[in-house]
Motif scaffolding. Structure first.
Motif, PDB file in Angstrom:
ATOM      1  N   ARG A 152      24.588 -13.095  -7.548  1.00 60.11           N
ATOM      2  CA  ARG A 152      23.788 -14.247  -7.988  1.00 60.11           C
ATOM      3  C   ARG A 152      22.468 -14.221  -7.250  1.00 60.11           C
ATOM      4  N   ASN A 154      17.722 -14.534  -7.765  1.00 57.74           N
ATOM      5  CA  ASN A 154      16.607 -14.714  -8.692  1.00 57.74           C
ATOM      6  C   ASN A 154      16.187 -13.339  -9.232  1.00 57.74           C
ATOM      7  N   SER A 217      18.949 -16.591 -11.707  1.00 59.00           N
ATOM      8  CA  SER A 217      18.478 -17.978 -11.814  1.00 59.00           C
ATOM      9  C   SER A 217      16.980 -18.031 -12.017  1.00 59.00           C
ATOM     10  N   GLY A 218      16.532 -19.129 -12.614  1.00 58.09           N
ATOM     11  CA  GLY A 218      15.103 -19.341 -12.859  1.00 58.09           C
ATOM     12  C   GLY A 218      14.964 -20.481 -13.845  1.00 58.09           C
ATOM     13  N   ASP A 221      18.303 -19.785 -16.827  1.00 59.09           N
ATOM     14  CA  ASP A 221      19.205 -18.837 -16.176  1.00 59.09           C
ATOM     15  C   ASP A 221      19.766 -17.825 -17.163  1.00 59.09           C
ATOM     16  N   ASN A 236      16.022 -28.442 -13.745  1.00 59.30           N
ATOM     17  CA  ASN A 236      14.871 -29.229 -13.313  1.00 59.30           C
ATOM     18  C   ASN A 236      14.067 -28.419 -12.302  1.00 59.30           C
ATOM     19  N   MET A 239      14.223 -28.271  -8.442  1.00 59.63           N
ATOM     20  CA  MET A 239      15.156 -27.406  -7.704  1.00 59.63           C
ATOM     21  C   MET A 239      14.403 -26.395  -6.837  1.00 59.63           C
ATOM     22  N   THR A 240      13.176 -26.044  -7.223  1.00 59.30           N
ATOM     23  CA  THR A 240      12.406 -25.065  -6.445  1.00 59.30           C
ATOM     24  C   THR A 240      11.706 -25.734  -5.252  1.00 59.30           C
ATOM     25  N   GLY A 244      17.375 -23.864  -0.661  1.00 60.12           N
ATOM     26  CA  GLY A 244      18.816 -23.650  -0.766  1.00 60.12           C
ATOM     27  C   GLY A 244      19.415 -23.985  -2.111  1.00 60.12           C
ATOM     28  N   GLY A 246      19.250 -22.104  -4.728  1.00 58.23           N
ATOM     29  CA  GLY A 246      19.892 -20.845  -5.130  1.00 58.23           C
ATOM     30  C   GLY A 246      21.054 -20.482  -4.215  1.00 58.23           C
ATOM     31  N   CYS A 247      20.860 -20.658  -2.901  1.00 56.06           N
ATOM     32  CA  CYS A 247      21.934 -20.329  -1.940  1.00 56.06           C
ATOM     33  C   CYS A 247      23.182 -21.141  -2.235  1.00 56.06           C
ATOM     34  N   ASN A 274      22.655 -27.033 -13.686  1.00 49.21           N
ATOM     35  CA  ASN A 274      21.583 -27.480 -14.588  1.00 49.21           C
ATOM     36  C   ASN A 274      21.772 -28.929 -15.025  1.00 49.21           C
TER      37      ASN A 274
HETATM   38  N1  ATP Z   1      11.513 -23.742 -13.290  1.00 48.87           N
HETATM   39  C1  ATP Z   1      12.781 -24.177 -13.231  1.00 48.87           C
HETATM   40  N2  ATP Z   1      13.215 -25.119 -14.089  1.00 48.87           N
HETATM   41  C2  ATP Z   1      14.472 -25.558 -14.045  1.00 48.87           C
HETATM   42  N3  ATP Z   1      15.414 -25.120 -13.170  1.00 48.87           N
HETATM   43  C3  ATP Z   1      15.037 -24.166 -12.287  1.00 48.87           C
HETATM   44  C4  ATP Z   1      13.713 -23.640 -12.273  1.00 48.87           C
HETATM   45  N4  ATP Z   1      13.635 -22.698 -11.296  1.00 48.87           N
HETATM   46  C5  ATP Z   1      14.850 -22.636 -10.734  1.00 48.87           C
HETATM   47  N5  ATP Z   1      15.705 -23.513 -11.315  1.00 48.87           N
HETATM   48  C6  ATP Z   1      17.101 -23.756 -10.961  1.00 48.87           C
HETATM   49  O1  ATP Z   1      17.203 -23.811  -9.554  1.00 48.87           O
HETATM   50  C7  ATP Z   1      18.419 -23.229  -9.106  1.00 48.87           C
HETATM   51  C8  ATP Z   1      18.104 -22.131  -8.083  1.00 48.87           C
HETATM   52  O2  ATP Z   1      17.400 -21.116  -8.728  1.00 48.87           O
HETATM   53  P1  ATP Z   1      16.217 -20.303  -8.045  1.00 48.87           P
HETATM   54  O3  ATP Z   1      15.814 -19.249  -9.021  1.00 48.87           O
HETATM   55  O4  ATP Z   1      15.167 -21.211  -7.531  1.00 48.87           O
HETATM   56  O5  ATP Z   1      17.021 -19.642  -6.850  1.00 48.87           O
HETATM   57  P2  ATP Z   1      16.506 -18.902  -5.575  1.00 48.87           P
HETATM   58  O6  ATP Z   1      15.147 -18.336  -5.809  1.00 48.87           O
HETATM   59  O7  ATP Z   1      17.554 -17.967  -5.126  1.00 48.87           O
HETATM   60  O8  ATP Z   1      16.445 -20.161  -4.592  1.00 48.87           O
HETATM   61  P3  ATP Z   1      16.554 -20.254  -2.974  1.00 48.87           P
HETATM   62  O9  ATP Z   1      16.480 -18.865  -2.446  1.00 48.87           O
HETATM   63  O10 ATP Z   1      15.388 -21.109  -2.600  1.00 48.87           O
HETATM   64  O11 ATP Z   1      17.831 -20.904  -2.642  1.00 48.87           O
HETATM   65  C9  ATP Z   1      19.131 -22.731 -10.360  1.00 48.87           C
HETATM   66  O12 ATP Z   1      20.071 -23.703 -10.737  1.00 48.87           O
HETATM   67  C10 ATP Z   1      18.020 -22.627 -11.397  1.00 48.87           C
HETATM   68  O13 ATP Z   1      18.488 -22.854 -12.711  1.00 48.87           O
END
Ligand code: ATP
Ligand code: TZE
Ligand code: MG
Length: 315
Positions: A152, A154, A217-218, A221, A236, A239-240, A244, A246-247, A274
């Motif tokens: 799992r 990004n 994720s993004g 997803d 939403n 979340m960015t 954490g 993503g973690c 989500n």
């Molecule tokens: N632009 C966005 N719109 C909606 N949801 C988002 C968006 N970006 C990320 N998410 C959601 O945020 C959560 C974490 O995804 P993200 O891609 O940010 O992980 P990550 O980069 O590994 O995060 P981190 O390393 O900061 O923990 C997922 O549930 C994803 O669907």
């Protein structure tokens, strides 16, 4: 917008929105069997409170544990190899996240992965910052022979991990990348689609249970088991703005893996996230209250709401 479908509006909602879908992709019908698997996984997590242990980074370790509890599971965090081997015996699945590393982990993590492999233990890897630093690269390389059940991450981490493990895209006789119809690079997650599919196939071939999934994720997803690939709209962007997201999604994916197959686990966890982030976004005033509201929404989210989410199947 909440991306869960009221069951009565499925057909009208599908027909009004199909124009924005690629011809070769479609919304998954409400009676698709995967939805029943997702709903069962959600219910089982609530009923069984499965333990999924974590070796995770120092920045977000508290959110990982709290999210696992709020989703219905239970948590145990450790950094000692002997601890992890003992806790593995009573865990339904484990989680390794390489966000913050110490020199002693250089050999320890490979040994833990080998133990998981020999015991056929299920585990989720979050290759945070893959490609950065020779120690992290060394550690991720040691996982190549004993790979996890689920990766799992990004999009950029998925692509970097493929590079470290020597996984390349399949090409035709003219050297062109074999792109399934409907796969276009319009966002970050799209650019990782083919890597995610190849990575899932690699995991399946090389891991101990020969069953696997990859979750990217993004904004939308992507989840794949190497054969079936799904996109999950919604969530939403706030979340960015919390560290954490993503973690903790990796930890909750391990919670779901403790009660279900990898594809179902990856779908259930990401859909749960989500729907909960949409609910949190309706009341939060900023990142601080968003994180609190998000944990509450994880706790409150109903299995039926998660299982009837809008899901796009890529073909
Ligand atoms: N632009 C966005 N719109 C909606 N949801 C988002 C968006 N970006 C990320 N998410 C959601 O945020 C959560 C974490 O995804 P993200 O891609 O940010 O992980 P990550 O980069 O590994 O995060 P981190 O390393 O900061 O923990 C997922 O549930 C994803 O669907
Ligand atoms: C901010 C940060 N630094 C190392 S791990 C981590 C948590 C997000 O991946
Ligand atoms: Mg991350």
């Amino acid at each position: 917008m909440n991306e869960s479908l009221p069951t009565t509006s499925l057909s009208s909602s599908l027909s009004t929105q199909s124009a924005s879908l690629s011809e070769s992709s479609q919304y998954l019908s409400l009676d698709d069997p995967i939805r029943e698997r997702i709903r069962t996984a959600c219910e089982e997590v609530r009923q069984k409170t499965p333990l999924a242990q974590s070796f995770t980074n120092f920045v977000t370790i508290n959110l990982v544990a709290n999210a696992q509890l709020a989703a219905g599971g239970s948590a145990a965090m450790s950094f000692l190899p002997d601890d992890i081997e003992d806790i593995d015996a009573i865990s339904g699945a484990s989680y390794i996240n390489v966000g913050t590393l110490l020199p002693s982990y250089k050999d320890d993590l490979g040994i833990i992965a080998k133990t998981f492999f020999e015991r056929k233990s299920l585990w989720v890897l979050d290759p945070v910052a893959a490609g950065l630093g020779s120690t992290r690269t060394h550690i991720l390389k040691t996982f190549a022979d004993y790979p996890p059940t689920i990766v799992r991450a990004n999009a950029s981490e998925i692509i970097a991990l493929c590079g470290i493990w020597g996984i390349s895209l399949k090409t035709d006789s003219e050297g062109k990348v074999n792109r399934p119809a409907g796969v276009e690079s319009i966002d970050d997650v799209d650019s990782a689609t083919l890597y995610a599919i190849e990575l899932a196939r690699y995991l399946r071939e090389h891991n101990a249970t020969h069953t696997a999934a990859v979750a990217v994720s993004g904004e939308r997803d992507l989840i794949t088991d190497g054969d079936c690939t799904y996109r999950l709209p919604g969530g939403n962007a706030m979340m960015t703005k919390i560290t954490g997201a993503g973690c903790s999604l990796g930890g909750v994916t391990a919670t779901y893996l403790a009660v279900s197959d990898p594809l179902t686990a990856a779908l259930a966890a990401s859909l749960h996230y989500n729907r909960a982030s949409e609910q949190a976004g309706e009341v939060a005033k900023g990142p601080g209250s968003f994180q609190t509201e998000f944990l509450d929404a994880l706790w409150q989210m109903q299995p039926a709401t998660i299982a009837t989410s809008r899901i796009i199947e890529m073909r």
